[in-house]
Design an enzyme around this catalytic site. Sequence first.
Site, PDB file in Angstrom:
ATOM      1  CG  ASN A 266      -1.850  -1.152   1.279  1.00 38.61           C
ATOM      2  OD1 ASN A 266      -2.385  -1.573   0.253  1.00 38.61           O
ATOM      3  ND2 ASN A 266      -2.046  -1.714   2.460  1.00 38.61           N
TER       4      ASN A 266
ATOM      5  CG  HIS B 292     -10.372  -1.495   7.235  1.00 36.40           C
ATOM      6  ND1 HIS B 292      -9.832  -1.360   8.491  1.00 36.40           N
ATOM      7  CD2 HIS B 292      -9.449  -2.146   6.488  1.00 36.40           C
ATOM      8  CE1 HIS B 292      -8.625  -1.897   8.505  1.00 36.40           C
ATOM      9  NE2 HIS B 292      -8.363  -2.385   7.300  1.00 36.40           N
TER      10      HIS B 292
ATOM     11  CD  GLU C  70     -13.155   1.261   3.700  1.00 40.15           C
ATOM     12  OE1 GLU C  70     -12.435   1.031   2.720  1.00 40.15           O
ATOM     13  OE2 GLU C  70     -13.370   0.431   4.602  1.00 40.15           O
TER      14      GLU C  70
ATOM     15  CB  SER D 254      -9.278  -1.522   2.001  1.00 40.84           C
ATOM     16  OG  SER D 254     -10.206  -2.388   2.612  1.00 40.84           O
TER      17      SER D 254
ATOM     18  CG  ASP E  96     -11.056   4.810   6.614  1.00 39.38           C
ATOM     19  OD1 ASP E  96     -10.022   5.421   6.280  1.00 39.38           O
ATOM     20  OD2 ASP E  96     -11.038   3.688   7.168  1.00 39.38           O
TER      21      ASP E  96
ATOM     22  CG  HIS F 129      -7.002   2.149   0.606  1.00 43.12           C
ATOM     23  ND1 HIS F 129      -5.824   1.445   0.505  1.00 43.12           N
ATOM     24  CD2 HIS F 129      -7.700   1.584   1.613  1.00 43.12           C
ATOM     25  CE1 HIS F 129      -5.825   0.481   1.410  1.00 43.12           C
ATOM     26  NE2 HIS F 129      -6.948   0.543   2.100  1.00 43.12           N
TER      27      HIS F 129
ATOM     28  CE  LYS G 237      -3.744   0.772   4.537  1.00 47.74           C
ATOM     29  NZ  LYS G 237      -5.048   0.669   5.159  1.00 47.74           N
TER      30      LYS G 237
END
Length: 398
Positions: free
Chosen positions: A45, A131, A178, A182, A207, A210, A241
């Site tokens: 990541n 997640h 998110e 993920s 979130d 990523h 990440k």
Amino acid sequence: MRSFESELAALEQVSLRRSLSVFQPLGSSSLTSPLGQPLLNFASNDYLGFASSPELRDFLLEAVASHGAGSGASRLVCGTSQPHADLESALADFKHSEAALAFSSGYATAVGTLTAIASRDDILILDKLCHASLIDGARLSGATLRIFPHNDTARLESLLLWARRSANPNARIVVVTESIFSMDGDAAPLAEIIRLKDEHGALLLLDEAHGFGIFGPGGRGLAHALGLAHRVDLHMGTLSKAAGLHGGFVCGPRAFADLLINRARSFIYSTAPPPAIAAAATRVITSLLPGPLGESARARLLENLSLFSSLSSLPLPASPIVPIILGPESAALDAATALRAAGILAPAIRFPTVAKGKARLRLTFTASHSPDDIHHLVTSLRHLPAQSTHAVDVPANP
Ligand SMILES: *Cc1c(COP(=O)(O)O)cnc(C)c1O
């Protein structure tokens, strides 16, 4: 009493046993396996290559020289040092929020935040693919938990209507999702989610684990890329990440951060992260991510994704995360083994990380991959064992 061994054997039986392997870094996009085999890394990541960059290593060395090793105590006791305060103001500035709070990891951020802002009379509404850290935080909060099918805004709306009807007027209703998922690499329909949470008087915790570092001006995240950041109530992210370091954070109104300082147990009862990590993270946010290094890394990442798309005839991926869904746990393991024999590390992701029967290879692309790396990946995907190739669907002659 059942033995530990019997539980491990049961996992083994259904292709779900996991174990740790020790890898040695080998250049920026490769690793050496425990057996000494060089492997191209399509599992990291570290999307911008910062974790292995000489620039970030030097920031960290300088920071350790100035600030030493550990922090010695939790933040509320005497563990808050100038670098922690600087990191939090840099994060708040960068994300255009009033305040930010740094945690020791993204996991600790999710659990600490959700348990601090929600309790028994409140309602948390999560996307099905959220997640594990968000699910754990939601469960631990004791709030009523509702799940909507992945990115299904019609179901989200009916849950919001139900929540408004059943919650008492003082209750907090929080939508949790998110920006980039993920394990699937797809994006949330943010504009619609924001419209719905506003219409029904809920808050949104987004979130960006990523999305941070990758999308938007300077890598601020997907919400900034879409011009929607000011409408997101609570922005979460990780420094582990794309930012190449370690630690998590959440941004929002000052009173929200102050409440977390009083209530988030993963913040209160945990030793402050080393000040050197905070100092290096501040430099990532103020100079690496928005500067020329960040810009060129994001451009290389996009070139790699475009090259993968044109060589494989698959659509341009929405993010650096590209799942290749194979179904049965054993098919994913077989495909990962075959790729490994071809010198490629791409892990099989299985239950409970993803649903049973949705096992997959999870490929992640980074700025460190060379065009040759991408060529080798596509060729190797094409030569996967017969039972997986139809699922991979990489045309033989693009
Ligand atoms: C990785 C991840 C986290 C946890 O962050 P860490 O810093 O690794 O603990 C939280 N949320 C999502 C969506 C993630 O992918």
